[in-house]
Design an enzyme around this catalytic site. Structure first.
Site, PDB file in Angstrom:
ATOM      1  N   LYS A 197      16.366  60.157  70.579  1.00 16.51           N
ATOM      2  CA  LYS A 197      16.796  59.024  70.019  1.00 16.51           C
ATOM      3  C   LYS A 197      17.996  58.485  71.003  1.00 16.51           C
ATOM      4  CE  LYS A 197      18.476  56.661  65.920  1.00 16.51           C
ATOM      5  NZ  LYS A 197      18.766  56.846  64.404  1.00 16.51           N
ATOM      6  N   LYS A 249      12.492  57.271  70.592  1.00 19.41           N
ATOM      7  CA  LYS A 249      13.078  56.134  70.069  1.00 19.41           C
ATOM      8  C   LYS A 249      14.128  55.558  70.820  1.00 19.41           C
ATOM      9  CE  LYS A 249      14.904  53.790  65.941  1.00 19.41           C
ATOM     10  NZ  LYS A 249      15.406  54.221  64.453  1.00 19.41           N
TER      11      LYS A 249
END
Length: 327
Positions: A197, A249
């Site tokens: 992330k 992400k």
């Protein structure tokens, strides 16, 4: 030109719709898609999100109807984000058995028991400072945050969660949650780790949607967008700690990481098409610069080609309608 040229005619397999469908390498179906839902407590009507046209924060009492509608479209999985009106310095509402996280899960599972319900396991929507954990002298304290993540995860499992998705990027979070779940008797609950992330500029629309007013930034715990190798290390550490899924992400700007990770793991991979990715397509389509349907399907196909098995996308509902022939 040679008399035998061309021997190979690639266009042979593209000359009709039926042939193109027959040899299509990559497909997207409702089995692949996870719809994020923003659920706000103590409101009576949906609140449109200006940075994400077509997406609203829905009232808690509308959640059951929302889950039922998504199930009718053929979607099989949702990810829940709570908009809390009970924030504090550590996000304690997340481990309250009667708090918003627990209530959302019970409502969703009661509405459609077969729906795979995934809560976001984090604190940013529940803390008054907007960070993903406990602050100590202005910095997120990793190990103190782990203890609270375990409490949140256990309450979520008790409330019916099918998969847990820890998103805070704390060191050791998967191992801590796995140990806590096992100790509480939830050996069968999988963990979908937000493993790679990045500290991305594309989260702006989400922060508006989640009413997360951040004090400072998340550079000390989310990944530097320039560091691909570090992203792979993070993901492989989560796998070693017991993650059942790995997530990258955002999605579009990190297809290289997704593809490289696919070469290094056999775990199911998820890509998250975040709020900024949604907004770029949506606003471009609203201006007439892009065809929304074609662009969305093309981006989802890119995630699948790069190695994703699952896609978290705010377009999931629209794509389900498209695949069902309703749009």
């Amino acid at each position: 030109m040679s008399a035998i040229f061309p021997v190979t005619r690639m266009r042979r397999l593209r000359r009709s719709v039926a042939l193109r469908d027959l040899v299509r390498e990559t497909t997207v179906s409702t089995n692949d898609l996870i719809q994020p839902i923003f659920v706000e407590e103590e409101i009576d009507s949906p609140i449109p999100i200006p940075t994400m046209p077509g997406i609203s924060r829905i009232p808690e009492q509308h959640l059951a109807a929302e889950i039922e509608a998504l199930a009718r479209l053929g979607l099989k999985s949702v990810m829940l984000f709570g908009i809390s009106h009970h924030k504090d310095h550590c996000g304690s509402d997340t481990w309250n058995p009667d708090g918003l996280v627990a209530r959302m899960l019970r409502t969703a599972k009661h509405a459609v028991p077969d729906m795979v319900v995934i809560p976001d396991i984090c604190f940013c929507e529940y803390t008054d400072h907007g960070h993903c954990g406990v602050l100590d002298q202005g910095h997120v304290a990793n190990d103190a945050t782990l203890a609270n993540l375990v409490k949140q995860a256990v309450v979520a499992a008790e409330s019916g969660a099918d998969i847990l998705a820890p998103s805070g990027m704390m060191d050791g979070q998967v191992q801590a949650i796995r140990a806590g779940l096992d100790k509480a008797g939830f050996l069968e609950i999988p963990i979908m780790a937000y493993a790679s992330k990045f500290e991305s500029a594309l989260y702006g629309p989400f922060r508006v949607a989640s009413e997360c007013t951040l004090q400072g930034n998340r550079k000390t715990y989310q990944l530097d967008p320039m560091n691909g190798r570090a992203a792979l290390r993070e993901a492989l550490l989560d796998e070693a700690e017991g993650a059942d899924f790995l997530m990258v992400k955002p999605g579009t700007l990190y297809l290289d990481v997704l593809h490289q990770l696919r070469q290094r793991t056999l775990l199911p991979l998820a890509a998250y098409q975040v709020g900024g990715e949604y907004a770029m397509i949506k606003f471009a389509a609203l201006s007439g610069a892009l065809d929304e349907r074609s662009t969305v399907l093309e981006t989802l196909g890119a995630f699948k080609r790069a190695g994703a098995d699952l896609i978290v996308s705010y377009f999931a509902r629209d794509v389900a309608r498209c695949l069902d022939g309703r749009a």
